[in-house]
Design an enzyme around this catalytic site. Structure first.
Site, PDB file in Angstrom:
ATOM      1  N   MET A  54      30.289  59.987  80.590  1.00 15.31           N
ATOM      2  CA  MET A  54      30.017  59.354  81.863  1.00 15.31           C
ATOM      3  C   MET A  54      31.159  59.620  82.815  1.00 15.31           C
ATOM      4  O   MET A  54      32.261  59.941  82.391  1.00 15.31           O
ATOM      5  CB  MET A  54      29.860  57.858  81.688  1.00 15.31           C
ATOM      6  CG  MET A  54      31.058  57.179  81.067  1.00 15.31           C
ATOM      7  SD  MET A  54      31.307  55.535  81.697  1.00 15.31           S
ATOM      8  CE  MET A  54      31.711  55.900  83.376  1.00 15.31           C
ATOM      9  N   CYS A  55      30.889  59.504  84.078  1.00 18.35           N
ATOM     10  CA  CYS A  55      31.923  59.656  85.095  1.00 18.35           C
ATOM     11  C   CYS A  55      32.637  58.326  85.303  1.00 18.35           C
ATOM     12  O   CYS A  55      32.140  57.259  84.940  1.00 18.35           O
ATOM     13  CB  CYS A  55      31.307  60.119  86.409  1.00 18.35           C
ATOM     14  SG  CYS A  55      30.396  61.678  86.294  1.00 18.35           S
ATOM     15  N   ARG A  56      33.787  58.412  85.920  1.00 12.03           N
ATOM     16  CA  ARG A  56      34.522  57.216  86.312  1.00 12.03           C
ATOM     17  C   ARG A  56      35.141  57.459  87.679  1.00 12.03           C
ATOM     18  O   ARG A  56      35.495  58.586  88.019  1.00 12.03           O
ATOM     19  CB  ARG A  56      35.625  56.884  85.303  1.00 12.03           C
ATOM     20  CG  ARG A  56      35.127  56.356  83.969  1.00 12.03           C
ATOM     21  CD  ARG A  56      36.289  56.153  82.997  1.00 12.03           C
ATOM     22  NE  ARG A  56      35.837  55.534  81.768  1.00 12.03           N
ATOM     23  CZ  ARG A  56      35.296  56.196  80.754  1.00 12.03           C
ATOM     24  NH1 ARG A  56      35.146  57.507  80.851  1.00 12.03           N
ATOM     25  NH2 ARG A  56      34.907  55.570  79.665  1.00 12.03           N
TER      26      ARG A  56
END
Length: 340
Positions: free
Chosen positions: A1-3
């Site tokens: 996932m991105c952050r």
């Protein structure tokens, strides 16, 4: 996932205090997440980006933000470390990427800028390939020709720009940015419904013009939890112990800086408050922080018994939330539409 992480302050911050020095900085989260593990793709090594505005206006440099992106892993980029030690800014966007849509390329690295505006996204629009053509038809011609990537995130930004009266304007009021954000989410929801796409979409969007910040924690579901989003505010954000241990200090009632992050940058739970699901956060030019409910068919009132019991499994399975991170593990956020 991105952050992602956002910094807005009355004084410029050295980028290293956000990106490289804290032991749980966004860069370290890319390969060592303590608070929210992505069991699908635990390493965020598909590029990164950082965007910032000048501390002092220079007519020759203009008002647009500067953005540095790379497809190399953020923790292994010596140029990022060098820049972070030498750049200060009062408004910073930073993003680390794990691809869910779009190819691995500089064009697909967040954040993006258009004129004075900067944008990034954590989440995903479900079955985007089904509705993409229809969404593109709503994008202004001048904005359409600007898009270089192929992600749902950048096309969502293009749609947002098309909702503004003038995306190339020299200034934007908070109300204009809020309205465009609400219209963007509503438009995407209408397309999801039109194409009978039932899997929820995660739309943690954020945009700034260098003065106002608008961010959303949103999911197109009444029963599922959104991708996590937190905020912290105070007078100083500094290292209190060797090894990159940072904390937020509140020496007076003034809010000198506000951080918004997909995942807290410190392990001090009292520093962070969770933003409510399906709410918009607005940081005004005067450093007021507002939480405003996004009232549509997916909104659940905080007073509803179901509000605290959204199912975390969908976001967790997508890698955007850990089942162990629930509202009861950290301080409750402000009530809707209150200032901070």
């Amino acid at each position: 996932m991105c952050r992602f992480v956002i910094y807005k302050g009355t004084e410029p911050v050295q980028l290293s205090h956000l990106l490289t020095r804290p032991c749980h900085s966004i860069i370290n989260q890319a390969f060592d997440s303590r608070l929210r593990l992505d069991h699908r793709r635990p390493i965020n090594g598909d590029g990164f980006g950082v965007g910032w505005y000048d501390s002092v206006y220079d007519e020759e440099l203009g008002v647009q933000p500067c953005i540095f992106t790379s497809v190399t892993p953020a923790w292994n980029n010596v140029n990022l470390v060098r820049l972070a030690e030498k750049i200060k800014s009062p408004l910073v966007f930073a993003h680390v990427r794990a691809t869910t849509a779009g190819t691995l390329s500089l064009d697909n690295c967040h954040p993006w800028s258009y004129g004075k505006l900067m944008w990034m996204h954590n989440g995903g629009i479900s079955d985007f390939h089904k509705l993409k053509r229809k969404l593109l038809q709503s994008v202004r011609d001048d904005v359409f020709n600007w898009v270089t990537g192929n992600t749902d995130s950048q096309w969502a930004f293009a749609l947002f720009l098309s909702k503004l009266p003038n995306p190339s304007a020299e200034s934007f009021t908070p109300a204009v940015l809020q309205r465009a954000m609400l219209d963007t989410i509503a438009h995407i929801n209408s397309l999801l419904e039109e194409y009978d796409i039932t899997e929820p979409s995660l739309m943690n969007f954020c945009v700034t013009d260098g003065e106002t910040v608008v961010a959303t924690r949103y999911i197109s579901s009444r029963t599922d939890e959104a991708a996590s989003l937190w905020f912290s505010s105070g007078s100083t954000f500094s290292e209190y112990a060797e090894g990159g241990h940072y904390k937020m200090s509140k020496t007076d009632k003034r809010e000198n800086l506000i951080l918004i992050a997909s995942e807290p940058l410190t392990f001090e739970k009292a520093d962070w408050m969770e933003i409510r699901t399906n709410h918009m956060v607005v940081i005004t030019p005067k450093m007021n922080l507002l939480q405003i409910p996004i009232v549509d068919k997916f909104y659940v009132k905080p007073s509803d018994p179901a509000a605290p019991h959204r199912d975390v499994e969908f976001a967790a399975a997508k890698g955007f939330l850990s089942p162990g991170l629930r509202r009861d593990t950290i301080s409750r956020p402000m009530d809707a539409a209150t200032s901070h």
